[in-house]
Design an enzyme around this catalytic site. Structure first.
Site, PDB file in Angstrom:
ATOM      1  N   GLU A  62     -18.307   5.267 -20.273  1.00 26.72           N
ATOM      2  CA  GLU A  62     -18.707   5.097 -18.873  1.00 26.72           C
ATOM      3  C   GLU A  62     -19.348   3.724 -18.650  1.00 26.72           C
ATOM      4  OE1 GLU A  62     -18.174   6.856 -16.176  1.00 26.72           O
ATOM      5  OE2 GLU A  62     -17.057   8.385 -17.258  1.00 26.72           O
ATOM      6  N   TYR A 147     -24.460   7.969 -10.867  1.00 28.14           N
ATOM      7  CA  TYR A 147     -23.034   8.168 -11.123  1.00 28.14           C
ATOM      8  C   TYR A 147     -22.781   8.438 -12.617  1.00 28.14           C
ATOM      9  CZ  TYR A 147     -18.204   7.364 -12.043  1.00 28.14           C
ATOM     10  OH  TYR A 147     -16.931   7.534 -12.510  1.00 28.14           O
ATOM     11  N   ASP A 165     -17.134   8.445  -6.288  1.00 26.94           N
ATOM     12  CA  ASP A 165     -17.026   6.997  -6.452  1.00 26.94           C
ATOM     13  C   ASP A 165     -16.022   6.485  -5.409  1.00 26.94           C
ATOM     14  OD1 ASP A 165     -14.566   7.720  -7.395  1.00 26.94           O
ATOM     15  OD2 ASP A 165     -14.746   6.730  -9.332  1.00 26.94           O
TER      16      ASP A 165
END
Ligand code: SF4
Length: 320
Positions: A62, A147, A165
């Protein structure tokens, strides 16, 4: 969370106009969910971090993906994990070595390497080597924002909320006419099936990545939401990050695909009948009327795909 402080039901906080094109019928909503999961499970890009539920490996993917194209992340991710296979290995590493690795693989801001190193140190020194499993706990790690926390909670522990997103906003805006405001969070949570954040977030992000990009590929990618999609129905593919209609060719391609699909289901279709099925704003004498449709059919005919037959009483189109 206590009984007197229940989780808000996202559906209860919906306002008129949050998602005018989202089906209201619960069974239909289930069909929307099942269609997307089935589409994802049938085929998707096989990134190596999709084959693991190790939170450290997912966190590294990520953080690397924040500024780098996914295809380029793969070799960097593999090399990083070969060198530092666990949070313990990373925490014990020299920070300068981690930053040097980051730079040499062109992974963007070096601060991300420092934060990752610091997060590994937190895991080892403060948390006995165990990752928090919920987004709230993950957010306490250095450099982990909402996120990323949600993504790690989803993909490692299947315990996340709906990810929102840019890709997800584009999909929700086009499919269900969610306006460009804070309704996205509510609609994303409402649409996600309970307790399935791992597969769901992967699936909707895949949809935004391979089918519903800035130039949509609805038919080519076999989008599972064509039945319900507002943009597919109206031909308006603008979105929060695509403020002007994608190139004419982009949307024209959608309509070409739709004509082929409709004619594949019927022996032949009369011109106006076809027009009304191809686009909701079809009006025989209007801007998107017979002249527009004839132009589309003429292109398809030139490509050897469709035949248009002028009969005394009507004009019909059929597949060649
Ligand atoms: S039908 Fe097209 S516009 Fe609608 S969600 Fe699918 S890919 Fe996006």
């Amino acid at each position: 969370m206590t009984e007197s402080d229940p989780s808000p039901d996202p559906a209860a906080t919906l306002a008129d106009g949050d998602a005018p094109a989202l089906p209201a019928d619960p069974d239909e909503r289930d069909a929307v969910r099942e269609a997307l999961v089935a589409w994802y499970e049938a085929d998707h890009r096989d990134f190596p971090w999709r084959r693991t539920d190790d939170p450290y490996e997912i966190l590294v993917s990520e953080v690397m993906s924040q500024q780098t194209q996914l295809d380029r992340v793969v070799p960097a991710w593999e090399a990083f994990l070969e060198r530092w296979p666990s949070t313990a290995d990373l925490a014990a590493a020299d920070r300068g070595d981690v930053v040097a690795f980051w730079s040499s693989h062109s992974l963007g801001y070096n601060n991300r390497a420092k934060y990752l190193h610091e997060a590994a140190t937190q895991i080892e020194t403060d948390l006995d080597g165990e990752f928090p499993t919920e987004p709230e706990g993950l957010r306490d790690l250095m450099g982990v924002g909402p996120y990323t926390a949600n993504a790690v909670a989803s993909f490692a522990f299947n315990a996340g909320d709906a990810v929102v997103d840019t890709n997800v906003k584009r999909v929700l805006h086009r499919a269900f006419a969610v306006p460009d405001d804070d309704a996205f969070e509510r609609i994303a949570s409402l649409v996600m099936p309970d307790g399935e954040s791992r597969v769901w977030n992967n699936a909707i992000m895949e949809l935004g990545g391979v089918a519903c990009g800035t130039t949509p590929r609805c038919d080519e990618a076999g989008c599972p939401w064509r039945t319900w999609c507002h943009a597919y129905e109206t031909g308006d593919f603008t979105a929060p990050d695509v403020p002007t209609q994608p190139s004419f060719e982009g949307s024209r391609r959608q309509f070409r695909g739709r004509v082929i699909r409709l004619l594949g289901e019927q022996d032949e279709l009369e011109l106006d009948t076809l027009g009304h099925r191809v686009r909701v704003d079809y009006a025989p004498e209007g801007e998107y009327g017979r002249e527009w449709l004839r132009g589309l059919l003429s292109d398809l005919s030139d490509d050897g795909l469709v035949r248009v037959e002028e009969r005394p009483d009507r004009t019909v189109a059929r597949l060649r």
